[in-house]
Structures are given as C-alpha cells and as structure tokens.
Scaffold this motif. Structure first.
Motif, mmCIF file in Angstrom:
data_model
loop_
_atom_site.group_PDB
_atom_site.id
_atom_site.type_symbol
_atom_site.label_atom_id
_atom_site.label_comp_id
_atom_site.label_asym_id
_atom_site.label_seq_id
_atom_site.Cartn_x
_atom_site.Cartn_y
_atom_site.Cartn_z
ATOM 1 N N ARG A 100 -53.105 48.458 9.670
ATOM 2 C CA ARG A 100 -53.679 49.618 8.986
ATOM 3 C C ARG A 100 -54.980 49.238 8.285
ATOM 4 O O ARG A 100 -55.948 49.993 8.279
ATOM 5 C CB ARG A 100 -52.675 50.187 7.964
ATOM 6 N N ARG A 101 -55.014 48.037 7.699
ATOM 7 C CA ARG A 101 -56.226 47.611 6.997
ATOM 8 C C ARG A 101 -57.375 47.391 7.987
ATOM 9 O O ARG A 101 -58.528 47.728 7.693
ATOM 10 C CB ARG A 101 -55.951 46.334 6.201
ATOM 11 N N THR A 102 -57.064 46.857 9.171
ATOM 12 C CA THR A 102 -58.090 46.677 10.196
ATOM 13 C C THR A 102 -58.684 48.008 10.617
ATOM 14 O O THR A 102 -59.904 48.148 10.773
ATOM 15 C CB THR A 102 -57.496 45.954 11.414
ATOM 16 N N ALA A 103 -57.810 49.001 10.810
ATOM 17 C CA ALA A 103 -58.295 50.333 11.197
ATOM 18 C C ALA A 103 -59.173 50.926 10.105
ATOM 19 O O ALA A 103 -60.219 51.529 10.391
ATOM 20 C CB ALA A 103 -57.105 51.247 11.491
ATOM 21 N N ARG A 104 -58.766 50.747 8.866
ATOM 22 C CA ARG A 104 -59.573 51.267 7.754
ATOM 23 C C ARG A 104 -60.908 50.529 7.657
ATOM 24 O O ARG A 104 -61.929 51.123 7.304
ATOM 25 C CB ARG A 104 -58.802 51.155 6.438
ATOM 26 N N ALA A 105 -60.892 49.225 7.965
ATOM 27 C CA ALA A 105 -62.133 48.453 7.916
ATOM 28 C C ALA A 105 -63.145 48.977 8.931
ATOM 29 O O ALA A 105 -64.337 49.112 8.621
ATOM 30 C CB ALA A 105 -61.842 46.977 8.169
ATOM 31 N N ALA A 106 -62.676 49.271 10.139
ATOM 32 C CA ALA A 106 -63.583 49.803 11.159
ATOM 33 C C ALA A 106 -64.179 51.131 10.716
ATOM 34 O O ALA A 106 -65.384 51.384 10.892
ATOM 35 C CB ALA A 106 -62.832 49.959 12.479
#
Length: 277
Positions: A135-141
């Motif tokens: 989820r954090r990776t998706a938010r980072a993008a």
C-alpha cells in the motif's frame, strides 16, 4: 469488524468441496449432519457421512438456529471470525498514515500477535507488513506524481526517512524517484502480460526492479504512466519466468474484499520476482 457474506454454492459444488476437504470452501458454507446433529466446516477431517444425511447451510448462526451444534474437532465457528479479523486488519492498514505494527493490528482485532501473523498470511499469502508495504508503494507512486517535491512525496506516502524511500523506489518502482516523476526518463522498461486465476496481469520491469504490476492493463496504459521511458516487450525467457512465478503464486482467500485480494496477490508476485519476503 467488516462483514463478509458467504457466497452461495449449489449443492453439487458444495458436496464436491466437502468430499475433497477443500479448505478454500471454509466460511462459504456450513455442513450440517442430520444423524449426529453436528455442523462442520467443509475441510473437517472427520469421516464423511452419506450425502443424504447432509445439509448445506449458509452460516454457523443458521445451523445453531436449526438445532445443530458446532464440531469440536474442526471448530467451524472460528472461520468467520478469522476472516472478519483479517478484513478488519486490512481496513486498518488502508486507513493508517504509516504502516501499523503487528502488535497494534493484533490488539485491534483481539488476537495474539504471532497467531494473527500466521492467520493473515494464510488468508492473503503475505504478511501484514508486506501488505502495508504494498500500500505504501502504491501511495508513493501517486505522491510522486502529485506532490511538489520528492521530500513531500515520501512523507505523504508514509515514509519516516528518505533512505527507506529511495531503497524501495529502486526495487518497487524500478528507478529513482526523480526518474519516476519525469515519466521514466532514461529508463528501459520491458513488459509482458500473463494469465492468472484472478485475471490477466501486466508485469513491467527495469534493470533495477519492478516498474509496474497491475491487473487488466496493457502496453498503452504502461506508456501513459511512463511516457518518457523506452518501453518494449520482454524476451521469451523473461516472459516465461514471470509466467511461472505468477502461476505458482497462491490466490488469496476468495471471501476477502476483491481490492485487498488483488493487492495481496500483486505483493506476493512482487516478492517472488524480487527475491524478497
């Protein structure tokens, strides 16, 4: 907790699952045995009764209302509670600004941490920490595209320090954050689409790591997300390797919310491709 309504099954399918002791059917229906007055989960290890002595009911509550009592061997009442706990923990992860600890999640759903860790991984195929990382990776993008600076993006995504953000970007975005912000400038990306039990999956990779994994997307969607990158199809060996990993990835519990199932499946594929856990 999040309500998860069991999906109806026809009796022939229910009997086949019960006869096979299919654990994936646990929570979808309850097997009530008329001769013993006991109800079980489909995967119960007890000897199978004759089919005419069996009823298939939608829930333990229905079975109890009709006078049946729970099996002491397979403990069918715990199945629904376990799934509700996992769904509730997923909702907590989604709502959190930063990844919650295992102890905090377990306390919220009233389970011991180590037991809940095993329960969550059995249901989703990944650990709570891995799901939160996805989820954090998706938010980072998303943040890299929307925020005015890389520093603002990393804090918006829930990172506490730049070092972790840059390390994750290398593997999880396949490039430096600045390159991502510039649409993949100077990056070579190879892609393929493979089938899975949950639908077609686009996998795009760079020399550094993964550029994108998404359901039901195509090359045009990849070009739109990375317009400055050099994008081309993966070679046969890379395509076969990706297809093998996707085919071997465990499908999450079918009764969990579909968005969560997709996130968990993508994270499990990502871990296998990156050689991490």
């Amino acid at each position: 907790m999040t309500d998860i309504t069991p999906q109806p099954l026809d009796e022939d399918a229910a009997w086949a699952a019960f006869d096979a002791r299919d654990r994936n059917a646990d929570g979808r229906f309850i097997v009530a045995v008329k001769t013993t007055g006991i109800y079980c989960r489909p995967s119960c290890a007890a000897r199978r009764p004759r089919r005419e002595h069996v009823r298939f009911l939608d829930s333990p509550q229905t079975a109890r209302a009709e006078g049946f009592r729970g099996c002491l061997r397979c403990l069918p009442d715990t199945v629904t509670r376990d799934r509700q706990a996992v769904a509730a923990a997923i909702a907590l992860i989604e709502a959190a600004e930063a990844p919650p600890s295992l102890e905090a999640l377990a306390a919220q759903v009233d389970y011991a941490p180590h037991h809940f860790h095993r329960l969550f991984k059995r249901a989703t195929g990944v650990t709570p920490a891995a799901y939160a990382r996805a989820r954090r990776t998706a938010r980072a993008a998303q943040a890299l595209a929307a925020e005015p600076s890389i520093t603002a993006a990393l804090y918006e995504a829930g990172y506490a320090a730049p070092s972790r953000f840059y390390a994750d970007s290398d593997q999880r975005l396949g490039m430096a954050p600045g390159q991502w912000r510039r649409g993949g400038e100077g990056v070579n990306v190879v892609w393929t689409i493979v089938g899975s039990p949950m639908g077609s999956v686009l996998v795009a990779m760079t020399e550094r790591g993964l550029a994108r994994i998404a359901f039901e997307e195509n090359e045009q969607a990849l070009v739109r997300s990375l317009p400055a990158a050099a994008i081309g199809p993966a070679d046969d060996a890379t395509r076969d390797h990706i297809a093998e990993i996707v085919a071997a990835t465990e499908v999450p519990d079918p009764l969990l919310p579909e968005p969560a199932r997709r996130i968990a499946f993508i994270e499990a594929v990502s871990q296998a491709l990156l050689g991490t856990d």
